[in-house]
Motif scaffolding. Structure first.
Motif, mmCIF file in Angstrom:
data_model
loop_
_atom_site.group_PDB
_atom_site.id
_atom_site.type_symbol
_atom_site.label_atom_id
_atom_site.label_comp_id
_atom_site.label_asym_id
_atom_site.label_seq_id
_atom_site.Cartn_x
_atom_site.Cartn_y
_atom_site.Cartn_z
ATOM 1 N N CYS A 181 33.172 72.280 -57.790
ATOM 2 C CA CYS A 181 32.222 72.882 -58.725
ATOM 3 C C CYS A 181 32.447 74.388 -58.830
ATOM 4 O O CYS A 181 32.402 74.967 -59.918
ATOM 5 C CB CYS A 181 30.795 72.597 -58.281
ATOM 6 N N LEU A 182 32.702 75.026 -57.692
ATOM 7 C CA LEU A 182 32.963 76.465 -57.704
ATOM 8 C C LEU A 182 34.230 76.787 -58.485
ATOM 9 O O LEU A 182 34.274 77.755 -59.249
ATOM 10 C CB LEU A 182 33.090 76.983 -56.271
ATOM 11 N N GLU A 183 35.242 75.959 -58.317
ATOM 12 C CA GLU A 183 36.502 76.189 -59.015
ATOM 13 C C GLU A 183 36.333 75.998 -60.521
ATOM 14 O O GLU A 183 36.883 76.762 -61.324
ATOM 15 C CB GLU A 183 37.574 75.248 -58.478
ATOM 16 N N ALA A 184 35.561 74.979 -60.920
ATOM 17 C CA ALA A 184 35.315 74.741 -62.345
ATOM 18 C C ALA A 184 34.589 75.935 -62.966
ATOM 19 O O ALA A 184 34.908 76.367 -64.082
ATOM 20 C CB ALA A 184 34.485 73.470 -62.534
ATOM 21 N N ALA A 185 33.619 76.486 -62.221
ATOM 22 C CA ALA A 185 32.891 77.655 -62.720
ATOM 23 C C ALA A 185 33.816 78.849 -62.871
ATOM 24 O O ALA A 185 33.749 79.584 -63.861
ATOM 25 C CB ALA A 185 31.741 77.983 -61.778
ATOM 26 N N ARG A 186 34.705 79.046 -61.915
ATOM 27 C CA ARG A 186 35.615 80.193 -61.976
ATOM 28 C C ARG A 186 36.611 80.054 -63.126
ATOM 29 O O ARG A 186 36.981 81.037 -63.760
ATOM 30 C CB ARG A 186 36.355 80.326 -60.640
ATOM 31 N N GLN A 187 37.058 78.840 -63.408
ATOM 32 C CA GLN A 187 38.022 78.631 -64.490
ATOM 33 C C GLN A 187 37.413 78.941 -65.860
ATOM 34 O O GLN A 187 38.131 79.341 -66.779
ATOM 35 C CB GLN A 187 38.542 77.196 -64.458
ATOM 36 N N LEU A 188 36.109 78.765 -65.986
ATOM 37 C CA LEU A 188 35.457 79.015 -67.275
ATOM 38 C C LEU A 188 35.110 80.480 -67.495
ATOM 39 O O LEU A 188 34.726 80.881 -68.587
ATOM 40 C CB LEU A 188 34.178 78.180 -67.397
ATOM 41 N N ALA A 237 28.673 79.628 -64.424
ATOM 42 C CA ALA A 237 29.963 80.325 -64.443
ATOM 43 C C ALA A 237 29.782 81.804 -64.763
ATOM 44 O O ALA A 237 30.571 82.644 -64.333
ATOM 45 C CB ALA A 237 30.892 79.681 -65.475
ATOM 46 N N ARG A 238 28.727 82.144 -65.512
ATOM 47 C CA ARG A 238 28.473 83.538 -65.858
ATOM 48 C C ARG A 238 27.948 84.321 -64.665
ATOM 49 O O ARG A 238 28.271 85.492 -64.480
ATOM 50 C CB ARG A 238 27.435 83.630 -66.989
#
Length: 396
Positions: free
Chosen positions: A82-89, A119-120
């Motif tokens: 989940c953290l990685e998905a947020a960072r990619q966005l 992500a923001r």
């Protein structure tokens, strides 16, 4: 023989023409997503065209229950995926997308915004900000006050604004719709709130604001009661006041209510103990009206003054008592909101103290004055941009 000099309009007029947004046409009452600088719906389309962005957005959506602006101590409990998905966005077009309160597919836009919101804020721990684009509509107020000649001169102003609404087909239709939905022993609160929200979203601002923000004499109980009952307190508000923090939790679980609450906190937030407000009064007032018809619907606390409050209590808050009282005071003791309401009521009072040979002129003049205040805050930005030499010569 020299060329005659052509009179040049004042620089302030040129600035007004440059900064004035194009007025919406008769058929454009609901802005389309293409009118926004970066609609979340458009941003999602762009994201779906990129396999990496598309996968990250899809995965982030499944993380909604665990990823919600964690504090530093809680971040370790969020899954690495989940953290990685947020960072990619964070580098995608989705990160700065916005919505408009009157746009088509409004709810869909807000759902996208709040899906991307972690992500923001992840890692920055910033306060929530309004999802709405900071835009201004340049449509002038149009209200035929000459029709009020049929009323007695000493009629209270809330009655006069009620009459104006009745004489306007759109306002009368929308008001009757929520009047029917919010009355009777079988009133369903969610239906009442939906109709009430529809009124404040769709009725022309002069009529909606006139009904709710009409000035009354402190001793005029009937006028104050008419103003307070604009929000139909018997049905739109809970019968038994819940805890304010519970009310806030219910609001945050709904994308629309959460958005309106964030908009209110963004534009009606005093910046210091002196009461300096974050934005201009018109934006605070618009944000306040946007909350009406949501779980966090505020209303006047009595028929005798203009103080507003949420229909909730801080009893039983335990160790969250201070947090609850802070939320309560953000409505009941909000200097920015109180100033905005008082200013609008003064304006409404002035409307009826003039000779209305031209019943729409002064109303339009008031809006131009408000626009001039907005221009003052953007002049610095305008001159920091690169203007053509010809434009600079004309301005100076």
């Amino acid at each position: 023989m020299g060329h005659p000099q052509i009179p040049r309009p004042p620089a302030s007029v040129l600035l007004l023409l440059l900064l004035l947004p194009p007025p919406l046409g008769a058929g454009d009452s609901l802005p389309t997503e293409s009118r926004l600088m970066n609609s979340c719906i458009q941003a999602k389309r762009k994201c779906r065209a990129n396999p990496t962005c598309k996968a990250a957005y899809h995965h982030l959506g499944s993380c909604a229950s665990t990823l919600s602006t964690p504090s530093p101590s809680e971040e370790s409990s969020v899954s690495a995926d989940c953290l990685e998905a947020a960072r990619q966005l964070r580098n995608s077009s989705l990160i700065g997308c916005t919505c408009h309160p009157r746009m088509k597919n409004h709810t869909t836009c807000l759902e996208i915004y709040w899906t991307v919101h972690p992500a923001r804020s992840l890692g920055d721990y910033e306060l929530d900000v309004s999802p709405y684009e900071d835009s201004v509509t340049a449509k002038p107020w149009k209200m035929n006050l000459s029709k009020l000649k049929m009323l007695k001169p000493d009629s209270d102003l809330c009655l006069k604004f009620t009459t104006l609404c009745t004489l306007n087909g759109k306002c009368d239709r929308l008001r009757k719709a929520y009047g029917v939905a919010c009355s009777g022993s079988r009133c369903q609160r969610h239906v009442c709130l939906a109709q009430l929200r529809s009124f404040f979203e769709k009725a022309d601002p002069p009529h909606a604001q006139g009904l709710l923000l009409c000035p009354c004499a402190p001793t005029d109980r009937s006028c104050g009661e008419r103003r307070r009952n604009t929000i139909a307190p018997r049905c739109a508000l809970p019968a038994e006041p819940p805890n304010c923090l519970e009310l806030q939790s219910l609001c945050r679980a709904d994308p629309l209510c959460r958005s309106r609450l964030m908009d209110f906190q963004t534009h009606c937030h005093p910046l210091d103990i002196l009461g300096t407000c974050a934005t201009e009064q018109s934006k605070c007032l618009q944000a306040y009206l946007g909350l009406i018809g949501t779980t966090m619907t505020p209303n006047f606390i009595s028929n005798f003054n203009t103080s507003v409050a949420l229909s909730c209590t801080c009893r039983g808050s335990g160790n969250l008592q201070e947090e609850c009282e802070q939320l309560e005071r953000s409505f009941s003791h909000n200097s920015c909101l109180m100033k905005a309401i008082a200013a609008k009521m003064r304006f409404h009072s002035q409307l009826f103290s003039q000779d209305w040979e031209d019943p729409t002129f002064s109303v339009m003049e008031h809006e131009i004055e408000n626009l001039a205040l907005r221009i003052q805050t953007t002049v610095a930005f305008l001159f920091s941009c690169t203007l053509t030499p010809i434009l600079l010569q004309r301005l100076w």
